[in-house]
Design a protein around this motif. Sequence first.
Motif, short mmCIF file in Angstrom:
data_model
loop_
_atom_site.label_atom_id
_atom_site.label_comp_id
_atom_site.label_asym_id
_atom_site.label_seq_id
_atom_site.Cartn_x
_atom_site.Cartn_y
_atom_site.Cartn_z
N ALA A 42 2.05 12.92 -10.35
CA ALA A 42 3.22 12.66 -9.50
C ALA A 42 3.03 11.48 -8.55
O ALA A 42 3.98 11.08 -7.87
CB ALA A 42 3.57 13.92 -8.71
N LEU A 43 1.84 10.92 -8.47
CA LEU A 43 1.61 9.78 -7.58
C LEU A 43 2.45 8.58 -8.00
O LEU A 43 2.59 8.30 -9.19
CB LEU A 43 0.13 9.39 -7.57
CG LEU A 43 -0.85 10.32 -6.85
CD1 LEU A 43 -2.28 9.87 -7.11
CD2 LEU A 43 -0.57 10.34 -5.35
N SER A 44 2.98 7.89 -7.02
CA SER A 44 3.77 6.69 -7.31
C SER A 44 2.89 5.47 -7.56
O SER A 44 3.37 4.42 -8.00
CB SER A 44 4.72 6.40 -6.15
OG SER A 44 4.00 6.18 -4.95
N VAL A 45 1.61 5.59 -7.26
CA VAL A 45 0.62 4.54 -7.51
C VAL A 45 -0.44 5.13 -8.43
O VAL A 45 -0.91 6.25 -8.20
CB VAL A 45 -0.03 4.05 -6.19
CG1 VAL A 45 -1.14 3.05 -6.47
CG2 VAL A 45 1.02 3.45 -5.26
N ALA A 69 0.25 6.33 -1.31
CA ALA A 69 0.92 7.30 -2.17
C ALA A 69 0.33 8.68 -1.91
O ALA A 69 -0.84 8.80 -1.56
CB ALA A 69 0.75 6.92 -3.64
N PHE A 70 1.18 9.70 -2.08
CA PHE A 70 0.69 11.07 -1.98
C PHE A 70 1.58 11.95 -2.85
O PHE A 70 2.72 11.60 -3.17
CB PHE A 70 0.71 11.58 -0.53
CG PHE A 70 2.09 11.87 0.00
CD1 PHE A 70 2.65 13.15 -0.14
CD2 PHE A 70 2.86 10.89 0.61
CE1 PHE A 70 3.94 13.42 0.33
CE2 PHE A 70 4.14 11.15 1.08
CZ PHE A 70 4.68 12.43 0.94
N ALA A 71 1.04 13.09 -3.25
CA ALA A 71 1.82 14.06 -4.01
C ALA A 71 1.21 15.44 -3.80
O ALA A 71 0.00 15.57 -3.62
CB ALA A 71 1.84 13.71 -5.49
N PRO A 105 3.12 14.51 8.70
CA PRO A 105 4.01 13.35 8.58
C PRO A 105 3.30 12.02 8.76
O PRO A 105 3.74 11.01 8.21
CB PRO A 105 5.06 13.59 9.68
CG PRO A 105 4.40 14.50 10.65
CD PRO A 105 3.48 15.37 9.86
N ILE A 106 2.21 12.01 9.51
CA ILE A 106 1.44 10.77 9.68
C ILE A 106 0.81 10.38 8.35
O ILE A 106 0.86 9.21 7.93
CB ILE A 106 0.36 10.96 10.77
CG1 ILE A 106 1.02 11.19 12.13
CG2 ILE A 106 -0.59 9.76 10.81
CD1 ILE A 106 0.05 11.55 13.23
N ILE A 107 0.20 11.36 7.67
CA ILE A 107 -0.40 11.11 6.37
C ILE A 107 0.66 10.61 5.39
O ILE A 107 0.46 9.61 4.67
CB ILE A 107 -1.07 12.38 5.83
CG1 ILE A 107 -2.27 12.77 6.70
CG2 ILE A 107 -1.49 12.20 4.37
CD1 ILE A 107 -2.78 14.17 6.46
N GLU A 108 1.79 11.30 5.37
CA GLU A 108 2.85 10.94 4.42
C GLU A 108 3.40 9.54 4.68
O GLU A 108 3.80 8.84 3.75
CB GLU A 108 3.95 11.98 4.48
CG GLU A 108 3.50 13.35 3.99
CD GLU A 108 4.57 14.42 4.12
OE1 GLU A 108 4.39 15.50 3.53
OE2 GLU A 108 5.58 14.18 4.83
N VAL A 161 -4.07 12.01 -2.51
CA VAL A 161 -3.71 11.02 -1.49
C VAL A 161 -4.44 9.71 -1.76
O VAL A 161 -5.65 9.71 -2.02
CB VAL A 161 -4.05 11.52 -0.07
CG1 VAL A 161 -3.75 10.43 0.97
CG2 VAL A 161 -3.27 12.79 0.27
N ILE A 162 -3.71 8.61 -1.68
CA ILE A 162 -4.28 7.27 -1.75
C ILE A 162 -3.98 6.55 -0.44
O ILE A 162 -2.82 6.44 -0.05
CB ILE A 162 -3.69 6.47 -2.92
CG1 ILE A 162 -4.00 7.13 -4.26
CG2 ILE A 162 -4.22 5.03 -2.91
CD1 ILE A 162 -3.29 6.48 -5.45
N PHE A 163 -5.03 6.10 0.24
CA PHE A 163 -4.86 5.34 1.49
C PHE A 163 -5.11 3.85 1.24
O PHE A 163 -5.81 3.48 0.28
CB PHE A 163 -5.87 5.82 2.54
CG PHE A 163 -5.46 7.06 3.27
CD1 PHE A 163 -4.20 7.19 3.85
CD2 PHE A 163 -6.34 8.12 3.41
CE1 PHE A 163 -3.82 8.33 4.54
CE2 PHE A 163 -5.97 9.27 4.10
CZ PHE A 163 -4.71 9.37 4.66
N PRO A 164 -4.56 3.00 2.12
CA PRO A 164 -4.93 1.58 2.07
C PRO A 164 -6.44 1.43 2.25
O PRO A 164 -7.09 2.27 2.88
CB PRO A 164 -4.16 0.98 3.25
CG PRO A 164 -3.06 1.94 3.54
CD PRO A 164 -3.59 3.30 3.18
N LYS A 165 -7.00 0.36 1.74
CA LYS A 165 -8.46 0.21 1.74
C LYS A 165 -9.05 0.09 3.15
O LYS A 165 -10.21 0.41 3.36
CB LYS A 165 -8.85 -1.00 0.90
CG LYS A 165 -8.57 -0.80 -0.58
CD LYS A 165 -9.13 -1.91 -1.42
CE LYS A 165 -8.82 -1.70 -2.90
NZ LYS A 165 -9.40 -0.45 -3.41
N ASP A 166 -8.27 -0.38 4.11
CA ASP A 166 -8.79 -0.51 5.47
C ASP A 166 -8.32 0.63 6.38
O ASP A 166 -8.41 0.53 7.60
CB ASP A 166 -8.36 -1.85 6.07
CG ASP A 166 -6.84 -2.02 6.13
OD1 ASP A 166 -6.13 -1.18 5.53
OD2 ASP A 166 -6.36 -2.97 6.79
#
Length: 199
Positions: free
Chosen positions: A97-100, A67-69, A59-62, A32-37
């Motif tokens: 599989a991450l899109s980022v 990006a997530f995989a 679904p909140i995480i997704e 999982v990659i989250f926005p920096k803030d």
Amino acid sequence: MLLSQFQNDLIEAGCDEAGRGCLAGPVFAAAVIFPKDYYNPILNDSKKLSEKKRNELRPIIEKEALAFAVCSVTPQEIDKINIHNASYKAMHLALDALSVTAEFLIIDGNKFIPYQEVPHTCIVKGDGKYLSIAAASILAKTYRDEYMDNIADEFPQYEWRSNKGYPTIVHRKAVLEYGPTIHHRRTFRVTDPQLKLAL
């Protein structure tokens, strides 16, 4: 729970797995990659959350992750390469599989096989400390639980809806009575000296 304290200028992915200690079913891993803030006060280690809360968070995480995989490795592959290598392989597949593209990795636990040339750090109990690892633990757990629920009706005697493939006494007894299925890991020990009396 922290977003990160390691590489604030790099795109960071958190990784975790689910199902390492099971007798049956694949091992799943998520990245999982989250926005920096990003911040979510409810996110925590999946083992500390109820099944209902994990399913609500999925679904909140997704939706909120950059990006997530989620990927898995089969019981047959686990038997070939062992559960530790299979867990790392599942993490590598999720990262693939991450899109980022991740530039830095934080991994739950104390060991990891390096992924390509991406720097990483291992964090013991990281799923209770860092948001992206906690999110990865929730995704890996919910996807794996869903998988086990989907195959449970085919083999009801093992009660996978309740034990998700983990080595409960009921599950162990069923394997001894009915034998293993195609979903069982053949290299895992069904009996345990400590459970001899219970069995």
